[in-house]
Design a protein around this motif. Structure first.
Motif, PDB file in Angstrom:
ATOM      1  N   MET A 213       0.764  -1.261   0.140  1.00  0.00           N
ATOM      2  CA  MET A 213      -0.092  -0.091  -0.152  1.00  0.00           C
ATOM      3  C   MET A 213       0.835   1.342  -0.142  1.00  0.00           C
ATOM      4  O   MET A 213       0.716   2.167   0.975  1.00  0.00           O
ATOM      5  N   HIS A 214       1.632   1.378  -1.034  1.00  0.00           N
ATOM      6  CA  HIS A 214       2.614   2.429  -0.994  1.00  0.00           C
ATOM      7  C   HIS A 214       1.795   3.773  -1.188  1.00  0.00           C
ATOM      8  O   HIS A 214       0.911   3.759  -2.147  1.00  0.00           O
ATOM      9  N   PRO A 215       2.176   4.853  -0.559  1.00  0.00           N
ATOM     10  CA  PRO A 215       1.659   6.166  -0.677  1.00  0.00           C
ATOM     11  C   PRO A 215       1.526   6.711  -2.255  1.00  0.00           C
ATOM     12  O   PRO A 215       0.644   7.404  -2.764  1.00  0.00           O
ATOM     13  N   ARG A 216       2.836   6.553  -2.697  1.00  0.00           N
ATOM     14  CA  ARG A 216       2.737   7.033  -4.362  1.00  0.00           C
ATOM     15  C   ARG A 216       2.834   5.796  -5.137  1.00  0.00           C
ATOM     16  O   ARG A 216       3.669   4.943  -5.126  1.00  0.00           O
ATOM     17  N   HIS A 217       1.802   5.700  -5.936  1.00  0.00           N
ATOM     18  CA  HIS A 217       1.529   4.526  -6.685  1.00  0.00           C
ATOM     19  C   HIS A 217       0.676   4.809  -7.845  1.00  0.00           C
ATOM     20  O   HIS A 217       0.173   6.034  -7.966  1.00  0.00           O
ATOM     21  N   TYR A 218       0.584   3.938  -8.685  1.00  0.00           N
ATOM     22  CA  TYR A 218      -0.419   4.399  -9.807  1.00  0.00           C
ATOM     23  C   TYR A 218      -0.170   5.716 -10.679  1.00  0.00           C
ATOM     24  O   TYR A 218      -1.171   6.460 -10.793  1.00  0.00           O
ATOM     25  N   SER A 219       1.187   5.886 -10.639  1.00  0.00           N
ATOM     26  CA  SER A 219       1.602   7.478 -11.181  1.00  0.00           C
ATOM     27  C   SER A 219       1.761   7.470 -12.608  1.00  0.00           C
ATOM     28  O   SER A 219       2.513   6.637 -13.291  1.00  0.00           O
ATOM     29  N   PRO A 220       1.341   8.777 -13.231  1.00  0.00           N
ATOM     30  CA  PRO A 220       1.875   8.942 -14.472  1.00  0.00           C
ATOM     31  C   PRO A 220       3.368   9.704 -14.113  1.00  0.00           C
ATOM     32  O   PRO A 220       3.801   9.893 -13.188  1.00  0.00           O
ATOM     33  N   ARG A 221       4.271   9.601 -15.386  1.00  0.00           N
ATOM     34  CA  ARG A 221       5.520  10.349 -15.351  1.00  0.00           C
ATOM     35  C   ARG A 221       5.261  11.824 -15.075  1.00  0.00           C
ATOM     36  O   ARG A 221       5.981  12.552 -14.729  1.00  0.00           O
ATOM     37  N   THR A 222       4.100  12.254 -15.847  1.00  0.00           N
ATOM     38  CA  THR A 222       3.921  13.768 -15.732  1.00  0.00           C
ATOM     39  C   THR A 222       3.347  14.276 -14.320  1.00  0.00           C
ATOM     40  O   THR A 222       2.803  13.714 -13.804  1.00  0.00           O
ATOM     41  N   PRO A 223       3.930  15.444 -13.588  1.00  0.00           N
ATOM     42  CA  PRO A 223       3.259  15.821 -12.529  1.00  0.00           C
ATOM     43  C   PRO A 223       1.851  15.799 -12.345  1.00  0.00           C
ATOM     44  O   PRO A 223       1.386  16.443 -13.429  1.00  0.00           O
ATOM     45  N   LEU A 224       1.294  15.080 -11.327  1.00  0.00           N
ATOM     46  CA  LEU A 224      -0.152  15.117 -11.321  1.00  0.00           C
ATOM     47  C   LEU A 224      -0.679  15.928 -10.401  1.00  0.00           C
ATOM     48  O   LEU A 224      -0.196  15.978  -8.986  1.00  0.00           O
ATOM     49  N   LEU A 225      -1.432  17.070 -10.373  1.00  0.00           N
ATOM     50  CA  LEU A 225      -1.940  17.539  -9.284  1.00  0.00           C
ATOM     51  C   LEU A 225      -3.350  17.839  -9.285  1.00  0.00           C
ATOM     52  O   LEU A 225      -3.970  17.689 -10.333  1.00  0.00           O
ATOM     53  N   LEU A 226      -3.830  17.729  -8.000  1.00  0.00           N
ATOM     54  CA  LEU A 226      -5.115  17.771  -7.632  1.00  0.00           C
ATOM     55  C   LEU A 226      -5.727  19.264  -7.459  1.00  0.00           C
ATOM     56  O   LEU A 226      -5.293  19.828  -6.595  1.00  0.00           O
ATOM     57  N   VAL A 227      -6.973  19.377  -8.037  1.00  0.00           N
ATOM     58  CA  VAL A 227      -7.386  20.564  -7.703  1.00  0.00           C
ATOM     59  C   VAL A 227      -9.070  20.790  -7.562  1.00  0.00           C
ATOM     60  O   VAL A 227      -9.650  19.591  -7.969  1.00  0.00           O
ATOM     61  N   ASP A 228      -9.381  21.786  -6.980  1.00  0.00           N
ATOM     62  CA  ASP A 228     -11.063  22.020  -6.556  1.00  0.00           C
ATOM     63  C   ASP A 228     -11.652  22.503  -7.861  1.00  0.00           C
ATOM     64  O   ASP A 228     -13.030  22.195  -7.938  1.00  0.00           O
ATOM     65  N   GLY A 229     -10.949  22.989  -8.869  1.00  0.00           N
ATOM     66  CA  GLY A 229     -11.876  23.634  -9.977  1.00  0.00           C
ATOM     67  C   GLY A 229     -10.836  24.410 -10.766  1.00  0.00           C
ATOM     68  O   GLY A 229      -9.678  24.367 -10.610  1.00  0.00           O
ATOM     69  N   PRO A 230     -11.217  24.837 -12.006  1.00  0.00           N
ATOM     70  CA  PRO A 230     -10.040  25.608 -12.980  1.00  0.00           C
ATOM     71  C   PRO A 230      -9.386  26.646 -12.402  1.00  0.00           C
ATOM     72  O   PRO A 230      -8.428  27.016 -12.808  1.00  0.00           O
ATOM     73  N   LYS A 231     -10.133  27.387 -11.403  1.00  0.00           N
ATOM     74  CA  LYS A 231      -9.412  28.513 -10.906  1.00  0.00           C
ATOM     75  C   LYS A 231      -7.870  28.100 -10.124  1.00  0.00           C
ATOM     76  O   LYS A 231      -7.105  28.781 -10.180  1.00  0.00           O
ATOM     77  N   SER A 232      -8.086  26.593  -9.905  1.00  0.00           N
ATOM     78  CA  SER A 232      -6.718  26.145  -9.366  1.00  0.00           C
ATOM     79  C   SER A 232      -5.589  25.573 -10.217  1.00  0.00           C
ATOM     80  O   SER A 232      -4.467  25.340  -9.616  1.00  0.00           O
ATOM     81  N   VAL A 233      -6.089  25.702 -11.235  1.00  0.00           N
ATOM     82  CA  VAL A 233      -5.114  25.387 -12.365  1.00  0.00           C
ATOM     83  C   VAL A 233      -3.915  26.399 -12.791  1.00  0.00           C
ATOM     84  O   VAL A 233      -4.393  27.626 -12.899  1.00  0.00           O
ATOM     85  N   PRO A 234      -2.648  25.714 -12.804  1.00  0.00           N
ATOM     86  CA  PRO A 234      -1.513  27.021 -12.605  1.00  0.00           C
ATOM     87  C   PRO A 234      -1.326  27.765 -13.996  1.00  0.00           C
ATOM     88  O   PRO A 234      -0.416  28.684 -13.811  1.00  0.00           O
ATOM     89  N   GLY A 235      -1.977  27.548 -14.841  1.00  0.00           N
ATOM     90  CA  GLY A 235      -1.652  28.108 -16.187  1.00  0.00           C
ATOM     91  C   GLY A 235      -2.482  27.456 -17.413  1.00  0.00           C
ATOM     92  O   GLY A 235      -3.295  26.694 -17.116  1.00  0.00           O
ATOM     93  N   ARG A 236      -1.821  27.755 -18.556  1.00  0.00           N
ATOM     94  CA  ARG A 236      -2.174  27.107 -19.853  1.00  0.00           C
ATOM     95  C   ARG A 236      -1.507  26.152 -20.428  1.00  0.00           C
ATOM     96  O   ARG A 236      -1.911  25.839 -21.584  1.00  0.00           O
ATOM     97  N   THR A 237      -0.598  25.864 -19.727  1.00  0.00           N
ATOM     98  CA  THR A 237       0.333  25.003 -20.475  1.00  0.00           C
ATOM     99  C   THR A 237       0.304  23.367 -20.420  1.00  0.00           C
ATOM    100  O   THR A 237       0.667  22.701 -21.134  1.00  0.00           O
ATOM    101  N   GLY A 238      -0.464  23.199 -19.128  1.00  0.00           N
ATOM    102  CA  GLY A 238      -0.846  21.590 -19.132  1.00  0.00           C
ATOM    103  C   GLY A 238      -2.052  20.860 -19.663  1.00  0.00           C
ATOM    104  O   GLY A 238      -2.570  21.602 -20.550  1.00  0.00           O
ATOM    105  N   ALA A 239      -2.557  20.191 -18.985  1.00  0.00           N
ATOM    106  CA  ALA A 239      -3.888  19.483 -19.140  1.00  0.00           C
ATOM    107  C   ALA A 239      -4.680  19.539 -17.968  1.00  0.00           C
ATOM    108  O   ALA A 239      -4.302  19.491 -16.939  1.00  0.00           O
ATOM    109  N   TYR A 240      -6.127  19.908 -18.175  1.00  0.00           N
ATOM    110  CA  TYR A 240      -6.863  19.966 -16.996  1.00  0.00           C
ATOM    111  C   TYR A 240      -8.169  18.882 -17.547  1.00  0.00           C
ATOM    112  O   TYR A 240      -8.993  18.716 -18.352  1.00  0.00           O
ATOM    113  N   VAL A 241      -8.231  17.812 -16.501  1.00  0.00           N
ATOM    114  CA  VAL A 241      -9.070  16.791 -16.270  1.00  0.00           C
ATOM    115  C   VAL A 241     -10.280  17.201 -15.621  1.00  0.00           C
ATOM    116  O   VAL A 241     -10.187  17.204 -14.369  1.00  0.00           O
ATOM    117  N   TRP A 242     -11.700  17.247 -16.174  1.00  0.00           N
ATOM    118  CA  TRP A 242     -12.553  17.885 -15.334  1.00  0.00           C
ATOM    119  C   TRP A 242     -13.816  17.169 -15.485  1.00  0.00           C
ATOM    120  O   TRP A 242     -13.987  16.394 -16.317  1.00  0.00           O
TER     121      TRP A 242
END
Ligand code: AMP
Ligand code: MG
Length: 321
Positions: free
Chosen positions: A213-242
């Motif tokens: 039960m490793h805390p970090r697991h099932y990960s893509p190589r790309t940094p993945l961040l969890l957000v509450d909504g579009p306002k928390s997305v850091p910019g226009r360069t990545g992907a937003y999964v909504w």
């Protein structure tokens, strides 16, 4: 293409075969053959402290490898097998230590996929199989995902995309009670509706210390961040999964509103985005309700620790962590 008959012969001969299940693709070996199972750990670079799930084609086969088969196991197996439920029970000596990471228990599951069941039946032995990916990376939900991870090193039985898309619910049966070791799309609530109610059944989700039960697991190589909504997305360069309409201008992926459909699609979407070499993938957190528990668990483990604090995903439990 590999036939089921050839795949079964390969398993019996101590080789490895990747095969589809309804949850994710598995990397299988004869569960009674320690040397074959060692090859699974080696190919995946999986630490030997992480036990494998043993796949069976019938309840009888499960009873042959479990040293105890309490009434609750029978009840759950009758109700949910074949299905995305792994039962952890005391093991018989026929199961080598390497399969269970030296634990006295073994995780057993009957997968709900015709190719998997046919493979196990034709092989005539239980098949130990973790997910068919390199350790810690995203689990495969298509044969292509397996090929991308292992190339020619392993042959794959192609059964199309996995229907459930998230790893099985893992429960231990101890003293007649259920203990959740890993959440899955089959919720503890659903399992308990069939089982005797018990006060000791529900540990805090995600916090049970169990090998693998490793805390970090099932990960893509790309940094993945969890957000509450579009306002928390850091910019226009990545992907937003909504899930809810966003109006964002960055690469944007719309997910289904219902948990089952969302789960079935999640790893495929992450595999696909991961190939684009984006600076980040932002995923909108699904609601904190029981139906989304397993999905939130996997997203939590997939998230980059420096970008997603536990508080973001488990606000109610943050004080205990
Ligand atoms: P995977 O095959 O990659 O889905 O991982 C299998 C998971 O099942 C492991 O990471 C463990 O968390 C769990 N598991 C399997 N066998 C046992 C066991 N004997 N005791 C506790 N957890 C287990
Ligand atoms: Mg895995």
């Amino acid at each position: 293409m590999l036939s089921i008959k050839e795949a079964a012969e390969r398993i019996r001969a101590g080789g490895l075969v990747a095969f589809p299940t309804e949850t994710v693709y598995g990397l299988g070996a004869n569960a009674l053959d320690a040397a074959a199972v060692a090859r699974v750990f080696e190919l995946k670079s999986r630490p030997e402290t992480s036990p494998l799930i043993v796949h069976v084609a019938s309840i009888d086969m499960a009873r042959e490898i479990a040293a105890e088969w309490p009434p609750l196991a029978e009840e759950l197996a009758q109700k949910w097998w074949p299905g995305p439920l792994t039962l952890v029970l005391p093991k018989k000596p026929a199961i080598p230590e390497i399969v269970t990471a030296a634990l006295p228990t073994v995780g057993i599951r009957m997968p709900n996929h015709p190719l998997a069941l046919e493979l196990i039946e034709q092989a005539g032995v239980p098949i130990a199989a973790p997910s068919a990916n390199r350790f810690g990376q995203l689990s495969p939900t298509t044969a292509q995902h397996v090929r991308a991870a292992f190339g020619d090193a392993v042959e794959v039985l192609d059964g199309g995309p996995c229907r459930v898309g998230i790893e099985s619910t893992v429960v231990a049966i101890e003293n007649g009670a259920l203990k959740l070791l890993r959440p899955g799309m089959l919720s503890l609530g659903e399992l308990e509706s069939a089982a005797v109610p018990s006060e000791s059944t529900a540990p805090p989700l995600g916090s049970h210390p169990s090998p693998g039960m490793h805390p970090r697991h099932y990960s893509p190589r790309t940094p993945l961040l969890l957000v509450d909504g579009p306002k928390s997305v850091p910019g226009r360069t990545g992907a937003y999964v909504w899930r809810k309409k966003s109006g964002l201008v960055c690469r944007s992926v719309h997910m289904p509103a219902a948990p089952a459909e969302y789960a079935a699609k999640l790893y495929s979407v992450l595999h696909e985005l991961d190939r684009e070499n984006l600076p980040w993938i932002a995923v909108e957190l699904p609601p904190d309700t029981p139906a989304w528990t397993a999905i939130r668990d996997r997203l939590n483990r997939a998230a980059s620790p420096e970008q997603a604090s536990p508080e973001q995903i488990w606000p109610s439990q943050s004080s205990e962590r």
